[in-house]
Design an enzyme around this catalytic site. Structure first.
Site, PDB file in Angstrom:
ATOM      1  CD1 TRP A   1      -0.603  -5.846  -3.642  1.00  0.00           C
ATOM      2  CD2 TRP A   1      -0.020  -6.239  -1.397  1.00  0.00           C
ATOM      3  NE1 TRP A   1      -0.485  -7.533  -3.713  1.00  0.00           N
ATOM      4  CE2 TRP A   1      -0.323  -7.958  -2.948  1.00  0.00           C
ATOM      5  CE3 TRP A   1      -0.139  -6.601  -0.675  1.00  0.00           C
ATOM      6  CZ2 TRP A   1       0.002  -8.739  -2.215  1.00  0.00           C
ATOM      7  CZ3 TRP A   1      -0.058  -8.112  -0.147  1.00  0.00           C
ATOM      8  CH2 TRP A   1       0.329  -9.282  -0.827  1.00  0.00           C
TER       9      TRP A   1
ATOM     10  NE  ARG B   1       4.603   1.610  -0.786  1.00  0.00           N
ATOM     11  CZ  ARG B   1       5.647   1.448   0.097  1.00  0.00           C
ATOM     12  NH1 ARG B   1       7.039   1.845  -0.989  1.00  0.00           N
ATOM     13  NH2 ARG B   1       5.715   0.497   1.372  1.00  0.00           N
TER      14      ARG B   1
ATOM     15  CD  GLU C   1       7.761 -10.448 -12.101  1.00  0.00           C
ATOM     16  OE1 GLU C   1       6.920 -10.517 -10.105  1.00  0.00           O
ATOM     17  OE2 GLU C   1       9.052 -10.550 -12.171  1.00  0.00           O
TER      18      GLU C   1
ATOM     19  CG  ASN D   1       2.117   0.573   4.057  1.00  0.00           C
ATOM     20  OD1 ASN D   1       1.623  -0.397   3.809  1.00  0.00           O
ATOM     21  ND2 ASN D   1       3.340   0.915   3.561  1.00  0.00           N
ATOM     22  N   GLY D   2       0.430  -2.025   5.906  1.00  0.00           N
ATOM     23  CA  GLY D   2       1.637  -2.324   7.208  1.00  0.00           C
ATOM     24  C   GLY D   2       0.503  -3.602   7.555  1.00  0.00           C
TER      25      GLY D   2
ATOM     26  CD  GLU E   1      14.905 -12.332 -12.170  1.00  0.00           C
ATOM     27  OE1 GLU E   1      14.365 -12.989 -11.205  1.00  0.00           O
ATOM     28  OE2 GLU E   1      15.364 -11.463 -12.637  1.00  0.00           O
TER      29      GLU E   1
ATOM     30  CB  CYS F   1      -0.902  -0.038   0.813  1.00  0.00           C
ATOM     31  SG  CYS F   1      -2.089  -0.892   1.423  1.00  0.00           S
TER      32      CYS F   1
ATOM     33  CG  HIS G   1      16.770 -36.846 -11.690  1.00  0.00           C
ATOM     34  ND1 HIS G   1      17.742 -38.343 -11.147  1.00  0.00           N
ATOM     35  CD2 HIS G   1      18.528 -35.968 -11.294  1.00  0.00           C
ATOM     36  CE1 HIS G   1      19.039 -37.909 -11.850  1.00  0.00           C
ATOM     37  NE2 HIS G   1      19.246 -37.131 -11.228  1.00  0.00           N
TER      38      HIS G   1
ATOM     39  CE  LYS H   1      11.806 -10.536 -13.979  1.00  0.00           C
ATOM     40  NZ  LYS H   1      11.946  -9.901 -12.339  1.00  0.00           N
TER      41      LYS H   1
ATOM     42  CE  LYS I   1      10.180  -2.586  -8.445  1.00  0.00           C
ATOM     43  NZ  LYS I   1      11.112  -3.072  -9.994  1.00  0.00           N
TER      44      LYS I   1
END
Ligand code: F6R
Length: 599
Positions: free
Chosen positions: A73, A27, A484, A99-100, A477, A2, A500, A481, A594
């Protein structure tokens, strides 16, 4: 996560509140709202969705001389207008953005509000209702705010307005980021400097546990006992223009393109001629360590994996990689003289802050170095040493240029440490990083083939990247990418490991992309490619020109130890074009944010 903003001043703050929220949208972006006091009444405007929806709801004649705003968020309660911020107390006197995460909100509700029916499902509402409860007992707003804060467990950045006092914003924080921006005849509050940089470049830090009373012409910082704290403002290393998309359609493609520029910045910041230019204290701290613990989350963790290539192979220092979210709760056995290297683009990630808190508890003399892209970020302020990435502001939720910059800065640090330990690696790093820069440029100069390959390859719901050694790390990575931003379920695998178990998933047309940037893995990885191809997979090898065979995508030859900085660019472009081809919001993929400031 947030993002929150606040404004108080003689002019109209609505434009700032909207601009600030637009900058903070990275955010969190499921709902948003603003509130301000007009004629002794509080006006609240909220909506589900993006800030542009909020803009449509704010008429041109709306004037707030005091106001707060929030982009959400969701953590507690679904995504709807009722759960979105700002939240109001029952009598609508107090209005709050947060926020939190308030960990003990159920207990507080039980203790103080059990006879009340809450309006929303959020933890935040409990905070604002408690302020009303304490104000009704006769406390001033400041006292009620302080008393409420003293009861909270968890993380918070709070900005409160009181309908009965249109001259004051009440601000406090614990673990969540928050800054005060100093204006002329006005002051600002924001989750980060970016939210305010268009309006001011003078900022005041707030530390956990402090209470800040912000008026149009003054900012008073006090500790929890009411003792005044003097603090000088600082000016961060960012400029307003940096946060524009420029000629690009999306931030992600802009930032992919900025990687060559970021490499040049890093070379000029960390080299003086061919000599490394870096704080000697940092180099000494690494040299003295008997083991390095490199810690990060997501893409930063993936970049950290590459540090083994440099610290172990060049400098001979044992190096362990850890996910921050695991490390804080499951502390590994630590060596006698450990040194901790945190990787965080934002410098705000809550999982890493939890590791820092844990380490300070275990042994306050442990040294922590953070590699971050954000000057004066929370982790940078709280750790012992900082190395900046110099990549320029990264806005797209999917991290690209911070990843390659992290690897480059790690390589420079390890190189210098190795040299000073008398184990000089056999390369001129400054020169080789310049070659890397040119190689990145040549890939970015012509992306037509990469776009065509994306359309051909990523047609299914699943995909795999494989590689060995450093190419395995890159595969992780590359997979993160792609998944997401395009929502294609992608796994990064060690080439030899597929057989395996996971090879069972290979069927006709499943794309498998192999990364081969080291000659020693050429044969073995190619044989893994044959194994999946013979089971129907659509395969592609990304490799150095010198190792390329027909049908491969060849990247320019660079020093093999640094080649992952180049090969990853191709995979970033695959992710970008795959998301674009699916008509997705490339810069703001669903469910993400982000800066992850909740654990
Ligand atoms: C993925 C991505 C995330 C971040 C992670 C850590 O593209 O950006 O996985 O890498 O959330 O964030 P920082 O580096 O800011 O600590």
């Amino acid at each position: 996560m947030c993002g929150i903003v606040g404004f108080i001043g003689k002019d109209n703050g609505v434009e700032f509140l909207i601009d600030g929220l637009n900058s903070l949208e990275y955010r969190g972006y499921d709902s948003c709202g603003i509130a301000g006091i007009v004629d002794e009444k509080t006006k609240v405007i909220k909506t589900v969705g993006r800030i542009k929806n909020l803009e449509e709801l704010t008429s041109e004649d709306l004037v707030f001389n005091i106001g707060i705003g929030h982009t959400r968020w969701a953590t507690h309660g679904g995504v709807n207008k009722t759960n979105s911020h700002p939240h109001q107390s029952f009598n609508e006197r107090f209005t709050l953005v947060h926020n939190g995460v308030i960990e003990n909100f159920s207990e507080l509700k039980e203790e103080f509000l059990s006879d009340k029916k809450m309006i929303s499902e959020t933890d935040t509402e409990v905070v604002v209702q408690l302020i009303e409860v304490f104000a009704r007992e006769g406390l001033s707003t400041k006292e009620a705010f302080l008393k409420t804060i003293s009861k909270l467990h968890g993380s918070y950045a709070l900005c409160l307005i009181d309908r009965e006092d249109a001259d004051t914003l009440y601000v406090a924080k614990n673990k969540s980021p928050l800054l005060i921006g100093l204006g002329q005849n006005c002051n600002y509050v924001g989750s980060d400097a970016l939210a305010m940089i268009k309006y001011t470049n003078k900022f005041l830090e707030i530390n956990d546990g402090e209470l800040v009373t912000v008026k149009a012409d003054s900012v008073l910082i006090e500790d929890k006992n009411g003792v005044k704290i003097e603090r000088s403002p600082f000016t961060p290393n960012i400029k307003y223009g940096e946060i524009d998309k420029g000629v690009y359609e999306h931030y992600m493609i802009k930032e992919i393109n900025e990687q060559a520029f970021a490499m040049r910045n890093i070379i000029s910041e960390y080299f003086d001629g061919h000599d490394v230019k870096m704080d000697q204290e940092i180099i000494d701290a690494v040299k003295e360590a008997d083991r390095l613990y490199v810690i990060g989350c997501g893409t930063s963790y993936n970049a950290g994996q590459m540090s083994k290539e440099y610290f172990e192979k060049w400098a001979g220092i044992p190096t362990e990689l850890h996910l921050a979210s695991e490390f804080a709760y499951n502390l590994p056995l630590l060596s006698k003289k450990p040194m901790f290297i945190f990787l965080s683009q934002s410098g705000e990630t809550a999982d890493l802050r939890a590791v820092l808190t844990k380490l300070r508890e275990v042994n306050p003399t442990y040294k922590v170095l953070v590699l971050t892209n954000v000057d004066a970020s929370t982790l940078s302020r709280e750790s012992d040493y900082t190395l900046l990435l110099h990549a320029g502001v990264e806005i797209a939720v999917a991290s690209t240029k911070a990843y390659t910059s992290q690897i480059a800065v790690l390589s420079i640090l390890a190189y210098q440490v190795a040299k000073e330990l008398g184990k000089a690696p056999n390369l001129d790093l400054e020169k080789e990083l310049s070659v890397v820069t040119t190689a990145i440029e040549s890939i970015l100069d012509d992306t037509k083939e990469i776009k065509e390959l994306t359309d051909k390859l990523f047609t299914e719901r699943n995909a795999f990247y494989i590689g060995r050694g450093a190419d395995y790390y890159s595969s992780c990575e590359a997979a993160l990418k792609l998944k997401e931003v395009s929502y294609i379920q992608t796994e990064g695998f060690a080439g030899g490991e597929l057989k395996h178990g996971t090879i069972a998933l290979i069927e006709d047309n499943i794309p498998v992309v192999a990364l081969i940037t080291k000659s020693e893995f050429d044969l073995s990885t190619r044989s893994n490619v044959s194994e999946v191809a013979s089971r129907g997979a659509k395969t592609l090898v990304i490799t150095l020109e010198k190792l390329a065979k027909e049908g491969d995508y060849a990247i320019p030859n660079v020093h093999e130890t640094l080649a992952p900085i180049v090969s990853i660019v191709v995979t970033q472009l695959f992710a970008y074009y795959a998301a674009l081809g699916r008509g997705l919001d490339v810069d703001k993929p669903r469910n993400l944010a982000k800066s992850v400031t909740v654990e």
